[in-house]
Design an enzyme around this catalytic site. Structure first.
Site, short mmCIF file in Angstrom:
data_model
loop_
_atom_site.label_atom_id
_atom_site.label_comp_id
_atom_site.label_asym_id
_atom_site.label_seq_id
_atom_site.Cartn_x
_atom_site.Cartn_y
_atom_site.Cartn_z
N LYS A 61 4.60 -15.41 -31.61
CA LYS A 61 5.85 -16.19 -31.48
C LYS A 61 5.71 -17.55 -32.18
CE LYS A 61 8.29 -13.25 -29.13
NZ LYS A 61 9.41 -12.56 -29.78
N TYR A 73 0.07 -12.42 -28.20
CA TYR A 73 1.54 -12.33 -28.15
C TYR A 73 2.16 -13.71 -28.42
CZ TYR A 73 6.17 -12.51 -26.01
OH TYR A 73 7.50 -12.76 -25.77
N SER A 98 9.70 -17.74 -27.03
CA SER A 98 9.26 -17.68 -25.63
C SER A 98 8.64 -19.00 -25.20
CB SER A 98 8.21 -16.57 -25.52
OG SER A 98 7.56 -16.64 -24.27
#
Ligand code: NAD
Ligand code: UFG
Length: 336
Positions: free
Chosen positions: A152, A148, A124
């Site tokens: 990643k 989050y 992302s």
């Protein structure tokens, strides 16, 4: 090729499954349906006119994954499975680390045992964080600002370490910008559970009458109209990016990151205007304060994906809004 898609019943995964089937590949999906519906798989099969293989289980179940790989038919993996809501990751960080990191290490162990060593990973733009320049280039440092994004960035690091271990793995890391839109048939699309976190699904639910108004998170940013600017990429272009990545995997023992974005930004109000054009009705909106953790503006520099994968986004924001509206208006309650 036969491609395993973890998390393939979800939004990006279902569109990629369709693109792979249409291109003649065999598709195997593993998804625990935590954030998706098996109906998406039925519709992908109907659109492609071909069937896929589906297993409902958690990617952290390495034994079941091992059985799936055992017959030796899988050539490569695209790893979509993960939890993705930024706010939820702040409230429940352990769940995010356990799921996103655990699923990846489980998958890599099963792949290694089966000697399947090609993986495309759903990363992302959030890995860049608040680094300064709004145009992100792959060489910029990772600086994620929420759990989050940390998952990643950690997974990217894990892939780099595994590549460097010399076991022959090849990893293509795709950093998605803001995926929007739906297949042009309107049969599959984004079906978030509960209140949508993201702009376009929220706007679509306002347009269809499920919500009274859009709340615009701040109009005092240093952007042309004061609202936040992002790089919105049509999900079908993103799906094509996975096919391009599978066709041009890095050399053995390499992990390479690519931005998948259009290469320009649109403001919240640009998106609302495009959606109003697509649906032919006004979108009521009200400006409230900024959302914690939001940046003013970011967009991709997609030159590396163009040069090395031969991939570029082809569809416009108007196309994405028209397709999102076709999906939302034909499926006002999503897949249910
Ligand atoms: P999604 O939630 O629609 O799809 C993810 C799928 O993974 C879901 O079907 C879910 O049920 C499944 N899943 C989650 N954990 C699992 C596990 N442990 N075992 C098996 N299945 C599991 O999300 P999406 O928008 O399609 O995103 C796909 C990937 O792309 C995610 O990794 C996400 O973080 C990443 N990504 C998404 C966006 C975006 O805005 N949509 C942006 C950047 C990156
Ligand atoms: N916005 C609103 N109102 C809403 C929702 C969003 O005004 O109801 C605004 C946001 O403030 C932002 C823009 O619309 O300016 C886009 O917001 P999104 O939540 O759709 O997207 P983000 O760029 O914040 O985040 C998304 C994904 C993340 C991912 C990131 C980069 O949600 O998971 O893109 O890939 F990390």
């Amino acid at each position: 090729m036969a491609i395993l898609l973890t998390g393939g019943a979800g939004y990006v995964g279902s569109h990629t499954a369709l693109a792979l089937l249409r291109a003649g590949h065999d598709v195997v999906v593993v998804d625990n349906l935590e954030n998706s519906s098996a109906e998406s798989m039925h519709r992908v099969e109907e659109l492609a006119g071909r069937s896929l293989t589906f297993g409902q289980f958690d990617v952290r179940d390495t034994d079941r994954l091992g059985k799936l790989f055992a017959d030796g038919s899988i050539d490569a993996v695209v790893h979509f499975a993960g939890l993705k809501a930024v706010g939820e990751s702040v409230a429940e960080p352990l769940r995010y680390y356990a799921n996103n990191i655990g699923a990846t290490t489980s998958l890599l162990a099963a792949m290694d045992a089966a000697e399947v060593r090609q993986l495309v990973f759903s990363s992302s733009a959030t890995v860049y964080g608040d680094g300064g320049e709004p145009e992100y280039v792959e060489s910029m440092p990772r600086n994620p600002v929420n759990p989050y994004g940390q998952t990643k960035a950690m997974i990217e690091r894990i892939l780099e370490d595994v590549a460097a271990s010399g076991r022959g793995f090849r990893f293509s890391i795709l950093r998605y910008f803001n995926p929007v839109g739906a297949d042009e048939s309107g049969r599959i699309g984004e079906d978030p559970r509960g209140v949508p976190n993201n702009l376009v699904p929220f706007v679509a639910q306002v347009a269809v009458g499920r919500r009274p108004e859009l709340l615009v998170f701040g109009d005092d940013y240093e952007t042309a109209d004061g609202t936040g600017v992002r790089d919105y990429i049509h999900v079908a272009d993103l799906a094509d990016g996975h096919l391009a990545a599978l066709a041009s995997m890095p050399a053995a023992d390499r992990a390479v990151a690519y931005n998948l974005g259009v290469g320009r930004g649109w403001s919240v109000l640009d998106v609302v205007t495009a959606f109003e054009k697509a649906c032919g009705r006004p979108i009521p909106r009200r400006v409230i304060g900024r959302r914690a953790g939001d940046l003013a503006a970011c967009w991709a520099n997609p030159a590396k994906a163009r040069a090395e994968l031969g991939w570029t986004a082809r569809r416009s924001l108007d196309d994405a809004c028209a397709d999102a509206w076709r999906w939302q208006s034909a499926n006002p309650s999503g897949y249910s």
